[in-house]
Enzyme design. Structure first.
Site, PDB file in Angstrom:
ATOM      1  N   THR A 125      46.114 -47.922  65.140  1.00  0.00           N
ATOM      2  CA  THR A 125      46.372 -48.171  66.444  1.00  0.00           C
ATOM      3  C   THR A 125      47.368 -49.190  66.429  1.00  0.00           C
ATOM      4  O   THR A 125      48.293 -49.165  67.298  1.00  0.00           O
ATOM      5  CB  THR A 125      45.045 -48.336  67.161  1.00  0.00           C
ATOM      6  OG1 THR A 125      44.502 -46.990  67.115  1.00  0.00           O
ATOM      7  CG2 THR A 125      45.436 -48.778  68.512  1.00  0.00           C
TER       8      THR A 125
ATOM      9  N   SER B 131      43.959 -43.922  60.647  1.00  0.00           N
ATOM     10  CA  SER B 131      42.843 -44.320  59.405  1.00  0.00           C
ATOM     11  C   SER B 131      42.050 -43.140  59.155  1.00  0.00           C
ATOM     12  O   SER B 131      41.528 -43.055  57.916  1.00  0.00           O
ATOM     13  CB  SER B 131      42.243 -45.599  59.487  1.00  0.00           C
ATOM     14  OG  SER B 131      41.416 -45.720  60.357  1.00  0.00           O
TER      15      SER B 131
ATOM     16  N   THR C   1      41.641 -48.908  62.540  1.00  0.00           N
ATOM     17  CA  THR C   1      40.309 -49.428  62.399  1.00  0.00           C
ATOM     18  C   THR C   1      38.987 -48.588  61.915  1.00  0.00           C
ATOM     19  O   THR C   1      38.089 -49.142  61.708  1.00  0.00           O
ATOM     20  CB  THR C   1      39.645 -50.098  63.676  1.00  0.00           C
ATOM     21  OG1 THR C   1      39.817 -49.316  64.844  1.00  0.00           O
ATOM     22  CG2 THR C   1      40.598 -51.256  64.178  1.00  0.00           C
ATOM     23  N   ASP C   2      39.211 -47.321  62.173  1.00  0.00           N
ATOM     24  CA  ASP C   2      37.975 -46.230  61.890  1.00  0.00           C
ATOM     25  C   ASP C   2      37.550 -46.428  60.504  1.00  0.00           C
ATOM     26  O   ASP C   2      36.370 -46.474  60.320  1.00  0.00           O
ATOM     27  CB  ASP C   2      38.544 -44.833  62.353  1.00  0.00           C
ATOM     28  CG  ASP C   2      38.809 -44.654  63.792  1.00  0.00           C
ATOM     29  OD1 ASP C   2      38.351 -45.560  64.377  1.00  0.00           O
ATOM     30  OD2 ASP C   2      39.384 -43.586  64.186  1.00  0.00           O
TER      31      ASP C   2
HETATM   32  N1  LIG Z   1      41.822 -48.699  66.556  1.00  0.00           N
HETATM   33  C1  LIG Z   1      42.224 -47.933  65.613  1.00  0.00           C
HETATM   34  O1  LIG Z   1      42.893 -48.189  64.923  1.00  0.00           O
HETATM   35  C2  LIG Z   1      41.524 -46.448  65.627  1.00  0.00           C
HETATM   36  C3  LIG Z   1      42.444 -45.340  65.024  1.00  0.00           C
HETATM   37  N2  LIG Z   1      41.702 -44.173  65.208  1.00  0.00           N
HETATM   38  C4  LIG Z   1      42.707 -45.398  63.511  1.00  0.00           C
HETATM   39  O2  LIG Z   1      41.665 -45.944  62.808  1.00  0.00           O
HETATM   40  O3  LIG Z   1      43.850 -45.262  63.023  1.00  0.00           O
END
Ligand SMILES: NC(=O)C[C@H](N)C(=O)O
Length: 342
Positions: free
Chosen positions: A30, A68, A99-100
């Site tokens: 993200t 991710s 973050t995932d």
């Molecule tokens: N906040 C994020 O980065 C979530 C996103 N879906 C990822 O992990 O790529």
């Protein structure tokens, strides 16, 4: 003279001139995302730029640009190789990541990066660049300042998020949408609070609440083994277990409480010759083989299962993947988990 020595020597010259060298490795997530023009939703597009850092030479790398959930252990190993290659030429390394699965990449790096590299700090954002309160630039700046802080040396890869600094073994994503998305027991091992401003130059007060610990490192040539995670629930009679045990080289079960399962799982685990690691679906705390009823933790361990201690199921999976890829057998794997060599 090797390439690493050359870049190391150049780094020393820059240090003598008061110049620090920071590498930022962008991988997507993200923090690199915006809504796509065709209305498909938010997707990774452009790597974020690092807010001004004085006296710092910045080098940027982009080995891949992925959300991710698309990141695999092979990508993580590729990232580790890049860090090993460029590390000697830098004073600090920041990795931006979705973050995932950020905690999985942080933990894999923790397992495989050799000691002696500059600090590695991972970060990301929960809001994308098109939102009013994008948390990307602040997290990125914090991560850069922490990676360049002398106190960070020797701590292994860390995660910086919302000013909190987390150890790769215990950090976990605890919220699907909040900006303070990361936590984990026993909590942050440090804190970074920014000082200064754009005009005067940014700095950070960095405080650590724990001393660095030595950590073993593993050097798998590839992560070729197959390890699957099964999730326990009330009334599970082992559905899916036999199939997973047949196709995988090892299993991790996110079990109940201190590592207990319904009784139907006990004979299935006893009959499995491959490593079966017991983690917990409970968010915090170790696996303790205390219960002696059928499927209780003590009976699972007696049947050959390996307790994951405080590692969550997906980190236990990465450790098992690394150990199987190195060719360790079940008893050697049991010893690694039992002696806390992770
Ligand atoms: N906040 C994020 O980065 C979530 C996103 N879906 C990822 O992990 O790529």
């Amino acid at each position: 003279m090797t390439g690493a020595e050359t870049t190391g020597a150049a780094r020393a010259q820059d240090q003598a001139r008061g110049q620090r060298r920071l590498a930022v490795i962008h991988t997507g997530g993200t923090i690199a995302s915006r809504p796509s023009p065709d209305g498909r939703g938010v997707v990774p597009q452009t790597a974020p730029s690092v807010p001004g850092l004085r006296g710092t030479q910045l080098r940027e790398y982009q080995p891949f640009t992925l959300p991710s959930p698309h990141v695999t252990p092979a990508h993580m190993l590729e990232l580790a190789r890049l860090i090993e290659e460029i590390g000697p030429g830098h004073d600090g390394i920041v990795v931006t990541h979705g973050t995932d699965t950020l905690e999985e990449t942080a933990y894999l790096l923790h397992l495989v990066l050799p000691a002696g590299l500059p600090p590695v700090v991972l970060t990301g954002s929960m809001r994308h660049a098109g939102e009013v309160s994008w948390d990307g630039p602040g997290n990125l700046l914090d991560a850069a300042l922490v990676a360049l802080d002398p106190q960070t040396a020797g701590r292994g890869p860390l995660v910086a998020f919302g000013g909190d600094l987390f150890d790769a073994r215990t950090v976990t994503k605890v919220h699907t949408s909040a900006v303070d998305a990361f936590g984990g027991s026993p909590g942050p091992i440090g804190r970074a609070d920014r000082t200064g401003d754009e005009a005067s130059g940014y700095g950070a007060q960095v405080h650590y609440f724990a001393t660095p610990e030595p950590r073993p490192t593993y050097a798998p040539a590839a992560l070729a083994a197959r390890v699957e995670v099964l999730y326990a629930y009330a009334g599970w009679q082992g559905e899916g277990y036999a199939e997973a045990a047949a196709r995988a080289d090892g299993l991790v079960i996110a079990a109940l409480g201190t590592g207990n399962l319904p009784p139907e799982l006990l004979p299935l685990i006893k009959a499995t010759g491959k490593p079966v690691v017991i983690a917990t679906r409970t968010h915090t705390g170790p696996i303790l083989p205390v219960y002696g009823y059928a499927g209780g933790g003590a009976t699972l361990v007696a049947a050959g299962a390996i307790p994951a201690s405080f590692l969550n199921a997906h980190k236990a999976r990465l450790l098992l993947l690394v150990l199987l890829s190195l060719g360790l057998d079940r008893e050697e794997i049991r010893t690694v988990f039992a002696e806390g060599r992770y």
